[in-house]
Scaffold this active site. Sequence first.
Site, PDB file in Angstrom:
ATOM      1  N   SER A 149       3.242  -6.612  -3.548  1.00 48.74           N
ATOM      2  CA  SER A 149       1.962  -7.090  -2.344  1.00 48.74           C
ATOM      3  C   SER A 149       2.994  -6.916  -1.358  1.00 48.74           C
ATOM      4  O   SER A 149       3.888  -5.964  -1.286  1.00 48.74           O
ATOM      5  CB  SER A 149       1.017  -8.278  -2.487  1.00 48.74           C
ATOM      6  N   ASP A 315      -7.341  -3.502  -7.776  1.00 50.91           N
ATOM      7  CA  ASP A 315      -6.836  -3.537  -7.278  1.00 50.91           C
ATOM      8  C   ASP A 315      -7.272  -4.040  -5.410  1.00 50.91           C
ATOM      9  O   ASP A 315      -7.228  -2.060  -5.504  1.00 50.91           O
ATOM     10  CB  ASP A 315      -5.457  -3.782  -6.540  1.00 50.91           C
ATOM     11  N   HIS A 348      -5.482  -7.729  -7.543  1.00 54.60           N
ATOM     12  CA  HIS A 348      -4.376  -7.698  -6.913  1.00 54.60           C
ATOM     13  C   HIS A 348      -3.121  -8.922  -7.832  1.00 54.60           C
ATOM     14  O   HIS A 348      -2.794  -8.806  -7.900  1.00 54.60           O
ATOM     15  CB  HIS A 348      -4.484  -8.137  -5.539  1.00 54.60           C
TER      16      HIS A 348
END
Lengths: 379, 379
Positions: A149, A315, A348
């Site tokens: 991320s 994701d 995610h």
Amino acid sequence: MNNKIKNIKKLIVKDSLELDCGKLIKNFSIAYETYGTLNKNKSNAILVFHALTGDQFVTNINPVTNREGWWATAVGPGKAIDTNKYFIICSNVLAGCMGSFGPGEINPETNELFGTTFPIITIKDMVKAQIYLLKYLGIEKLLSVAGGSMGGMQVLQFSSLYPDKTYSAIPIACSASHSAQNIALNELGRQAIMADPNWNKGNYFKTDLSPNKGLAVARMAAHITYLSKKGLQEKFGRKLQEKGSLKFSFDADFQIESYLRYQGSNFVDRFDANSYLYITRAMDYFDLEKQFNGNLSLAFKNTKTKFCVISFSSDWLYPTAENKEIVIALNACGANVSFVEVNSDKGHDSFLLNVPEFLKTLSEFLNSIYNEVSNEKRI
Amino acid sequence: MNNKIKNIKKLIVKDSLELDCGKLIKNFSIAYETYGTLNKNKSNAILVFHALTGDQFVTNINPVTNREGWWATAVGPGKAIDTNKYFIICSNVLAGCMGSFGPGEINPETNELFGTTFPIITIKDMVKAQIYLLKYLGIEKLLSVAGGSMGGMQVLQFSSLYPDKTYSAIPIACSASHSAQNIALNELGRQAIMADPNWNKGNYFKTDLSPNKGLAVARMAAHITYLSKKGLQEKFGRKLQEKGSLKFSFDADFQIESYLRYQGSNFVDRFDANSYLYITRAMDYFDLEKQFNGNLSLAFKNTKTKFCVISFSSDWLYPTAENKEIVIALNACGANVSFVEVNSDKGHDSFLLNVPEFLKTLSEFLNSIYNEVSNEKRI
């Protein structure tokens, strides 16, 4: 919590650092943690970058929150990022709230907390600051840089700025520039915080009140985006909190509602609202492509760093397509890059969870780099 | 606005209606609007159901907001739902804020506004209430029922409850039961409203303050879900508000930020926070499958109604897979059903926009039903 933060490891950087916004900062703190042992030739160090709400406490018990470190699934003895083998470094990002220079620190010029007078920080600023830590630890070249991320954005920025400072790089579930949808989602979180009258234009530290309700709403919004539609359906579906019939009220009828409320209220105990504003802003501003006039492959020109790009099939925040753009750019400049799209229903969040295919990919890539670097050093 | 609402068309239902929550309501109002002319044998009527934030003003200028009706793309002279040919009826749902019985009405028992003492309403309650309107208008059997999103849920509920009251049904971009992700997104909106101290446990009408900030955040969150990632990227990408460089502040740097802020602040002028709570709750409670003990096809057993199910390829709120579940259930009970997945990058909002493939599907399906019914009536 503040007293506990005072006792954590910090490097005070005496040098001046010019931020992207043009401001100079000096005598700033970088709170950090290390795990494992640095070997003699200092070739086993891995710099881990944390995501939006992470911190330097990657594994073991976080001494401030008393909870398990955010990447305990991946980092530890015998784990993918093996602390018996590697020396792991992680620092709290600039603008963070776990001891690094951030909006909750005192501005030496005014002797008041910064609040929103704190300068806007970028991913590049965060990365540049961490170079001081490497210098301090005497590490010239890392075995790897890794993160998911926003951590992945730092991996990309680091690899681009300092191609000679790492043998390898593992950007996970990220993007080379923040998409419109992701800017929108971050803006939603910021607006939720700013809508809370306790936020008080960022000066809540002057009162006894905190913008906890706004911050909780921001966290709830973000949390929904960390999970996949399928994962949510499988885990929660329409399960009720209390068996039997609906309550016909606005109480939490469904388990997903209680779960979200818990995620929100839990978060405000460990995170600072202004830090949330600053760090989301840094993510929105991230655009590596723009740094190279629209040609992402120039970001990695002549790099010798070996890349392993990892995405997750479910994701939707940083979908595989955005991760592939990084792979394409790396291929375009002839870089050494492998790419794995891990099958996972966990969205995610997969990079933080026990997803065997992912952890195996991480472990084996690092192992091959380690062997290669060890052989090279022997020669 | 209240004075304008007072002048709109309303049916006062004298009968008692038992709600799903067990409460009885009577002397309740249904605000409605009609377009076009009912033909002699009353066979050209279409009941349109509105979505979460819609109202009875389907087309032309909404006299309360002075803006164009929410389905002006589809409804009007010569349009897909042709007002020269059909008689279109639409009413504001129970719990709405455009004149129908809702939390902003006075509770005759207390002579105070209901606020959160208003009973929880379900999709079934909304549909049942509209039957009184059909009776009042003297319509025994509709040509069609149509609606998108929550409007589609009403289409499904209506067709299941009253199979003999409509020749055809057009559920668009909807689901037979609200998914965990959609419950989560609605809960996020509700929490944003309730986090606003001006909400005052629903009693904001007792003060001069309104929970506008919370309602705006709820709207921003919802608005993001109405658009697709690709659509947002194409329309906004990383375009800046002011050409040139970033502002290094929390002002709206990106166009997507200004757009969202505008959507939020614009919405609070026309919508009531308590209505938002009640209507999202109705959506979350919707589970047609559960009404038939987990067998959705029983909801449509022996139906003679002809269905046209429409989904949009980039709708991630009510994705094609969820619309297909309706088609599968209809097929399982031998119903007459056609299904179209319209290609569109415009996400869930596609049903409100000028998407030619969609409008053509709508127009041609209605036309064929109209011809069929006209021939039948002639015999």
